[in-house]
Design an enzyme around this catalytic site. Structure first.
Site, mmCIF file in Angstrom:
data_model
loop_
_atom_site.group_PDB
_atom_site.id
_atom_site.type_symbol
_atom_site.label_atom_id
_atom_site.label_comp_id
_atom_site.label_asym_id
_atom_site.label_seq_id
_atom_site.Cartn_x
_atom_site.Cartn_y
_atom_site.Cartn_z
ATOM 1 N N TYR A 355 48.351 42.212 33.656
ATOM 2 C CA TYR A 355 47.654 42.903 34.746
ATOM 3 C C TYR A 355 46.347 42.169 35.039
ATOM 4 O O TYR A 355 45.534 41.928 34.149
ATOM 5 C CB TYR A 355 47.381 44.344 34.315
ATOM 6 N N CYS A 356 46.147 41.796 36.315
ATOM 7 C CA CYS A 356 44.907 41.175 36.769
ATOM 8 C C CYS A 356 44.645 39.894 35.975
ATOM 9 O O CYS A 356 45.499 39.022 35.900
ATOM 10 C CB CYS A 356 43.759 42.177 36.678
ATOM 11 N N LEU A 357 43.479 39.775 35.345
ATOM 12 C CA LEU A 357 43.168 38.590 34.562
ATOM 13 C C LEU A 357 44.145 38.425 33.403
ATOM 14 O O LEU A 357 44.448 37.295 32.990
ATOM 15 C CB LEU A 357 41.730 38.682 34.044
ATOM 16 N N PHE A 383 51.027 42.045 37.498
ATOM 17 C CA PHE A 383 50.442 43.092 38.336
ATOM 18 C C PHE A 383 49.135 42.564 38.924
ATOM 19 O O PHE A 383 48.164 42.328 38.201
ATOM 20 C CB PHE A 383 50.118 44.353 37.521
#
Length: 621
Positions: A355-357, A383
């Site tokens: 997710y993200c980073l 994500f």
């Protein structure tokens, strides 16, 4: 969303392109536990010019003091952008005349409109309308005069400045975007909605309540001021307590090292899929956004669908962690988690999710594993994660050589990036929604938004270690090394094209952190089947999309590895639209990639018996 940036100078092997990433092997992870959690620096780390603490200490200290006065914005970067714009405008006499003409025309329109305030045949917004995402003037009170004229005057002024600062021949696109963005932030401060005397909603409520709203607003302001002076848990979030009301899924910490705890969640079904799911959240946020309340917990949804779930809970770093490298998050994080999962669920591949980073880190890890012949991943899910940063939205306005150096000096003093700097940057991207609408609601109308689990999580911020964040900004944002094949893991470059595992990639329609067209670039970076989902909502609310919550929708389409590339605009026009959450779509995809049901694995290992139950200890740091 954001303006494109020119390619920065590429320097390989010197201090300006960042130091070599630290490599932490499984052996060093074992040594880590034996040494009480302290990682010794290698010789090249100690000699690195970019991270020597004694290197130009006076300059760094001065920049750190200046950064506190400018909220972390580099005055040099801002000045250079304005100088670029002003010099080119000074050399464009015709454009100057156009600006004067536009100003005169705007003044004439306003004067004419002011003479017909009571004309019922004229539309309230006949001069200019607010943008669809601008909700400051959406209430019906703003259609009344003279407030409507005030609002239109303000919007016309903003439009004039936008036209005056954009489209000037010769101005660097990045500098143009900085000038346009910063002027918009400045002008937004003077919107009529921000002042009690010019806001009809506030005037109406003041008369109705006898001024009670202003008293409540004063109390809200004092409470927020005390929160700034004495940081702690924000008031109103006491009902959302980690481990009691949020992050409550039962499970156990099965691994702990200096950087993370690995949580294994208890099964909720008699049989489970053989392939476990490993979730790698970003370390700029606490992991429990994916395990909030019972009704919106993605962890619960996965376990209810018959999946064994492992979650990384990152430790919140402090000043002593200043030299943690980006690669430490790969080795001590993802790789250590895979090693532990392999002992709990042996001889089984893993559905890896980032997710993200955390998704960016997972992409780097997957590429390195593919390069080295490590076949432990079954699928890869991302994500709202970027792997190419050339179109990273307005966040790139804060990323240039001057700004990165300024941030490095600010982090150098403390050893980490403070939570306020990170939160402030994200708030600026949506200042009307996150700053000025709150000023109007909390301080003028005297109201408070109802607390929610997502708001409580958002206030539970984390820090970023100095070295890691510097490497992240330079190598990924500034130099785009990952997308262009220069990013190195263990001394050798990695390429996303080595990834051949099926991928499920989620972008969100209103994402200001990872714009969906940026996440879409994965289509031409990997050599794999890619199922891309564009979900409604933003960076957080678009991912936390429980199936019983109204208002969610998504578009989805799969591209085979050998299929021709389709651009994002073409994809948007032909991808089927599905009403409802994207979670069931992902579950069906996971099931198609999984084996037949079997008995759940053991919960943890013998060596983890002394570790705590979920949510663990690191989430409280």
């Amino acid at each position: 969303m954001g303006a494109s940036r020119p390619d920065p100078r590429r320097r390989e092997g010197n201090a300006e392109s960042g130091p070599a990433v630290a490599v932490t092997t499984k052996a060093s992870a074992t040594a880590l536990a034996a040494t009480g959690g302290t990682l010794p620096l290698r010789q090249e780390d100690e000699d690195s010019d970019a991270f020597r603490r004694e290197d130009h200490e006076l300059d760094k200290a001065f920049s750190a003091v200046l950064a506190r006065m400018t909220a972390g914005i580099s005055p040099a970067a801002l000045s250079m952008a304005y100088l670029d714009w002003a010099c080119h405008l000074a050399a464009a006499p015709q454009r100057q005349m156009e600006n004067v003409h536009n100003a005169w025309q705007m003044a004439r329109q306003l004067a004419e409109r002011s003479l017909h305030l009571a004309d019922p045949n004229r539309s309230p917004w006949d001069l200019i309308k607010p943008q669809p995402n601008d909700h400051r003037f959406s209430k019906p009170q703003w259609a009344m005069q003279p407030f409507n004229l005030l609002a239109q005057s303000f919007l016309l002024g903003e439009d004039w400045w936008h036209k005056a600062t954009t489209g000037i021949r010769g101005v660097d696109p990045a500098n143009e975007a900085v000038v346009d963005f910063s002027l918009r932030q400045l002008l937004d401060m003077f919107a009529p909605s921000n002042f009690a005397a010019t806001n009809p909603e506030v005037i109406e409520k003041t008369f109705q309540s006898g001024g009670e709203n202003l008293v409540f607003g004063w109390q809200n302001w004092l409470a927020d001021l005390m929160q700034v002076l004495h940081p702690g848990r924000p008031p109103g979030n006491a009902e959302f307590v980690v481990g009691r009301t949020v992050a409550t899924r039962p499970g156990k910490v099965v691994l702990r090292n200096r950087l993370m705890e690995l949580i294994q969640y208890a099964p909720t079904t008699e049989k489970v899929r053989p392939e476990p799911v490993l979730v790698v959240p970003a370390w700029i946020m606490k992991y429990y956004i994916l395990d909030l309340s019972a009704h919106n917990s993605l962890v619960r949804y996965l376990t209810d669908q018959g999946f064994t779930v492992f979650m990384i809970s990152w430790r919140n770093p402090g000043a002593a962690d200043r030299d943690l490298a980006f690669d430490d998050y790969r080795s001590l994080g993802v790789m250590s988690a895979l090693d532990t999962i392999g002992r709990i669920v042996p001889n089984t591949q893993v559905h890896a999710t980032g997710y993200c980073l955390g998704g960016t880190l997972l992409s780097i890890t997957a590429a390195a594993m593919a390069r080295d012949g490590d076949d432990r991943l079954k699928t890869i899910t991302l994500f709202a994660a970027q792997t190419d940063f050339t179109e990273a939205g307005e966040l790139t306005l804060f990323i240039n050589e001057s700004q990165v150096a300024f941030l490095e000096d600010m982090m150098w003093e403390r050893g980490y990036l403070d939570t306020t700097q990170m939160a402030g940057a994200f708030q600026l991207l949506r200042s009307n929604d996150l700053i000025w609408s709150r000023v109007s609601r909390d301080y003028l109308l005297g109201e408070r938004a109802s607390p929610s689990d997502l708001m409580a999580w958002n206030a539970d911020a984390t820090r970023l270690p100095y070295r890691m964040h510097s490497e992240y900004l330079r190598r990924l944002f500034l130099n785009n090394d990952l997308a262009e094949g220069r990013y190195r893991v263990e001394g050798k470059p990695v390429s996303l094209s080595d990834i051949h595992k099926p991928m499920f990639v989620v972008g969100t329609l209103r994402d200001h952190v990872a714009p969906w067209k940026s996440t879409y670039k994965i289509h031409y970076e990997v050599d794999a089947d890619v199922t891309f989902v564009l979900a409604s909502g933003g960076h957080n609310a678009g991912i936390v999309a429980p199936t019983d919550e109204q208002g969610h929708s998504h578009q989805v389409r799969t591209k085979a590895a050998d299929a021709p590339y389709l651009g994002p605009d073409e994809w948007l026009s032909i991808a089927p639209r599905v009403e409802g959450s994207w979670w069931p779509t992902w579950i069906e995809w996971l099931k198609q990639q999984s084996g037949t049901l079997r008995e759940p694995p053991q919960l943890g290992t013998e060596g983890a018996s002394d570790l705590p139950d979920a949510p663990g200890d690191y989430v409280h740091t």
